[in-house]
Design an enzyme around this catalytic site. Structure first.
Site, short mmCIF file in Angstrom:
data_model
loop_
_atom_site.label_atom_id
_atom_site.label_comp_id
_atom_site.label_asym_id
_atom_site.label_seq_id
_atom_site.Cartn_x
_atom_site.Cartn_y
_atom_site.Cartn_z
N HIS A 1 0.83 -1.20 0.00
CA HIS A 1 0.00 0.00 0.00
C HIS A 1 0.86 1.26 0.00
O HIS A 1 0.38 2.36 -0.23
CB HIS A 1 -0.93 -0.01 1.22
CG HIS A 1 -2.25 0.65 0.98
ND1 HIS A 1 -2.39 1.73 0.13
CD2 HIS A 1 -3.49 0.39 1.47
CE1 HIS A 1 -3.67 2.11 0.12
NE2 HIS A 1 -4.35 1.32 0.92
N ASP B 1 -10.04 -11.77 -15.82
CA ASP B 1 -9.94 -13.00 -16.61
C ASP B 1 -8.51 -13.16 -17.16
O ASP B 1 -8.07 -12.39 -18.01
CB ASP B 1 -10.96 -12.92 -17.76
CG ASP B 1 -10.94 -14.17 -18.62
OD1 ASP B 1 -10.15 -15.09 -18.34
OD2 ASP B 1 -11.71 -14.21 -19.59
N1 COA Z 1 -19.74 3.38 -11.35
C1 COA Z 1 -21.01 3.30 -10.95
N2 COA Z 1 -21.55 4.08 -10.00
C2 COA Z 1 -20.76 4.98 -9.43
C3 COA Z 1 -19.40 5.12 -9.79
C4 COA Z 1 -18.90 4.27 -10.78
N3 COA Z 1 -17.62 4.35 -11.20
N4 COA Z 1 -18.86 6.07 -9.02
C5 COA Z 1 -19.85 6.53 -8.21
N5 COA Z 1 -20.99 5.87 -8.47
C6 COA Z 1 -22.30 6.05 -7.82
C7 COA Z 1 -22.20 5.47 -6.41
O1 COA Z 1 -22.42 4.07 -6.42
C8 COA Z 1 -23.21 6.27 -5.66
O2 COA Z 1 -24.51 5.77 -5.90
P1 COA Z 1 -25.30 4.90 -4.79
O3 COA Z 1 -25.77 5.87 -3.76
O4 COA Z 1 -26.43 4.25 -5.45
O5 COA Z 1 -24.32 3.95 -4.25
C9 COA Z 1 -23.09 7.65 -6.29
O6 COA Z 1 -22.57 7.44 -7.59
C10 COA Z 1 -22.19 8.56 -5.47
O7 COA Z 1 -20.91 7.96 -5.38
P2 COA Z 1 -19.70 8.67 -4.66
O8 COA Z 1 -19.63 10.10 -5.09
O9 COA Z 1 -18.49 7.84 -4.82
O10 COA Z 1 -20.14 8.71 -3.13
P3 COA Z 1 -20.19 7.49 -2.09
O11 COA Z 1 -20.93 8.02 -0.93
O12 COA Z 1 -20.66 6.26 -2.72
O13 COA Z 1 -18.67 7.26 -1.66
C11 COA Z 1 -16.49 7.93 -0.96
C12 COA Z 1 -17.98 8.30 -0.99
C13 COA Z 1 -15.74 9.07 -0.33
C14 COA Z 1 -16.30 6.67 -0.13
C15 COA Z 1 -16.01 7.68 -2.44
O14 COA Z 1 -16.24 8.85 -3.22
C16 COA Z 1 -14.55 7.33 -2.48
O15 COA Z 1 -13.67 8.17 -2.50
N6 COA Z 1 -14.25 6.02 -2.47
C17 COA Z 1 -12.89 5.52 -2.35
C18 COA Z 1 -12.76 4.43 -3.30
C19 COA Z 1 -11.37 3.85 -3.19
O16 COA Z 1 -10.43 4.38 -3.74
N7 COA Z 1 -11.26 2.70 -2.50
C20 COA Z 1 -10.03 1.98 -2.38
C21 COA Z 1 -9.14 2.58 -1.40
S1 COA Z 1 -7.58 1.80 -1.31
#
Ligand code: COA
Length: 447
Positions: A151, A392
């Site tokens: 990481h 895959d």
């Molecule tokens: N494909 C499909 N839907 C997506 C998407 C994608 N690529 N990106 C966002 N969405 C959808 C989400 O599913 C969500 O809809 P929902 O309420 O039905 O679930 C909506 O758009 C808003 O998403 P987002 O703006 O990402 O907000 P969130 O509350 O779901 O997540 C965070 C907030 C801060 C957790 C997120 O923005 C984030 O930064 N995630 C980190 C991801 C990551 O890097 N993880 C690995 C870390 S090592």
């Protein structure tokens, strides 16, 4: 279930790669510095040929050469990356079990049964590979392919970019897009110039249990990982509950997302299951992808860590007994703080620190006590919108994938395989708290 290691190789890039030292960004060098485990299971692949995996891995490392390098500690507990093509480890193992013995995969894979590569942190960091891959063959012809990826070098998004590009090479396809290795876009190696402009609660020591002075006592307890499924209906029930009484009609308020409501639910259930005193402070750590929050956004596909952690805070009694909306609001408030200015302030804050060690969660790498998610705290990471599925390598798509959850309070939310909108919560909790957590988790959805 017995797993025996049969062969292992040190795989190097197939062609000469750029050689030199890379400064890591502040996002790379803080929080979790261990190798992150994931596992993919494949059914029936009698013709599974490890040499294809080995050759394509070697080709992939030409493009993703930082993974073949080694880290090095420098002054101030900072790290730099030596891109010296030292190589990554590939292991082949065999088990006496069948894939069906794992049931519905509802238990987070157990490290002790060695389906994952074990990383030996007694090896000096400058000799420790950054990527370990293990291919385990089951008696039924199925296989498990597991990864442990440093990481300190990549986050989830970048790790997946690497895995999917590697799989394309294994299928004889060209790369989808070349990774962007320029960590200077996150000001890597720049000296500290400006002071932070925000208060950064995430860098304060996390709360401890009442009457305790360290988390060592909690670390001694056995932790167990569980995979809890949520159907789309259950998720929507939680969303409805959290949105109750809010003005969503004329867009005055924005509906809570699945991540926000499920995280709020997990936080409540953990506070209840851990049996905290009412006044016990608890932190919820949220990992935020900053690629599109930066102004300008980071170039795609940026290869490195482009994440920061923020914390939502509360008192256990308020979280557990207050309405779901109360916890969901705290989660949202913490996320909404993260603007481009806020991210630059985090970077400025970290650049000004003479010693980064207290901001590094390195459980196994060093013996000192770094920040941790242990009781009474939690870290809930979203993998909901990561492109996790459909990896895959030539033997079809996986039948199941899962993170390896090892630590108390470590939690990942990932897409479920029971239809669009379903989710899986992978959570590690002390064995005594796990059963109670599960009970609250499903009980609270019924009412
Ligand atoms: N494909 C499909 N839907 C997506 C998407 C994608 N690529 N990106 C966002 N969405 C959808 C989400 O599913 C969500 O809809 P929902 O309420 O039905 O679930 C909506 O758009 C808003 O998403 P987002 O703006 O990402 O907000 P969130 O509350 O779901 O997540 C965070 C907030 C801060 C957790 C997120 O923005 C984030 O930064 N995630 C980190 C991801 C990551 O890097 N993880 C690995 C870390 S090592």
């Amino acid at each position: 279930m017995k797993v025996s290691l049969k062969k292992h190789w040190l795989v190097k890039p197939a062609e000469p790669t750029w050689n030199g030292t890379v400064s890591l960004s502040e996002c790379d060098q803080t929080f979790s510095l261990v190798h992150v485990p994931t596992i993919y299971y494949y059914r029936l692949c009698h013709d599974c040929d490890t040499s294809i995996i080995k050759t394509s891995l070697s080709k992939a490392l030409v493009h993703f050469y930082p993974l073949a390098g080694r880290l090095r500690w420098i002054e101030g507990s900072r790290l730099e990356l030596d891109c010296d093509a030292s190589g990554v480890v590939l292991m082949e193992a065999e088990t006496n079990a069948k894939l069906d013995d794992l049931g519905d995969f509802s238990l987070s894979p157990d490290y002790s049964i060695s389906l994952f590569p074990r990383v030996d942190y007694t090896i000096p960091i400058d000799e420790l590979p950054l990527l370990f891959v293990q291919l385990t063959k089951f008696q039924c012809g199925g296989i498990a392919l597991s990864f442990a990826i440093s990481h300190a070098v990549v986050d989830g998004q970048s790790a997946l970019c690497f895995l999917f590009e590697w799989a394309r090479l294994a299928l004889g396809e060209p790369l989808m897009s070349a990774p962007v290795h320029d960590r200077k876009v996150l000001r890597a190696g720049e000296p500290a110039i400006r002071p932070p402009t925000f208060e950064h609660l995430q860098f304060n020591p996390p709360p401890l249990l009442i009457g305790k002075s360290s988390t060592e006592y909690e670390k001694k307890n056995v932790t167990k990982g569980s995979m809890l499924k949520l159907t789309k209906n259950q998720v929507e029930m939680l969303r409805k509950k959290a949105n109750q009484g809010r003005n969503l009609e004329d867009n005055k308020e924005r509906s809570y997302t699945r991540y926000e409501v499920v995280t709020a639910h997990i936080w409540r259930c953990a506070c209840k299951a851990r049996g905290h005193k009412f006044e016990k402070p608890t932190n919820l750590s949220i990992c935020i992808d900053i690629r599109n929050r930066m102004n300008p956004p980071l170039p795609k596909p940026y290869f490195g860590n482009a994440i920061i952690d923020v914390v939502a805070t509360g008192v256990s009694g308020d979280i557990a007994s207050g309405p779901l909306e109360c916890a969901a609001r705290r989660v949202r408030t913490a996320i909404e703080m993260v603007t481009s200015d806020y991210i630059n302030s985090v970077i400025n804050f970290l650049k000004k620190q003479e010693d980064l060690s207290k901001y590094q969660d390195i459980h196994a790498i060093r013996s000192e006590d770094g920040p941790s998610y242990d009781n009474p705290n939690l870290a809930v990471t979203s993998w909901i919108s990561l492109p996790l599925l459909g990896l895959d390598f030539g033997w079809g798509k996986e039948i199941y994938m899962s993170p390896g959850i090892e630590y108390d309070g470590d939690c990942v939310i990932l897409p479920g395989n029971e239809g669009h909108g379903s989710l899986i919560v992978a959570i590690g909790l002390q064995a005594d708290h796990g059963e109670a957590f599960k009970k609250f988790f499903y009980e609270d959805i019924k009412c």
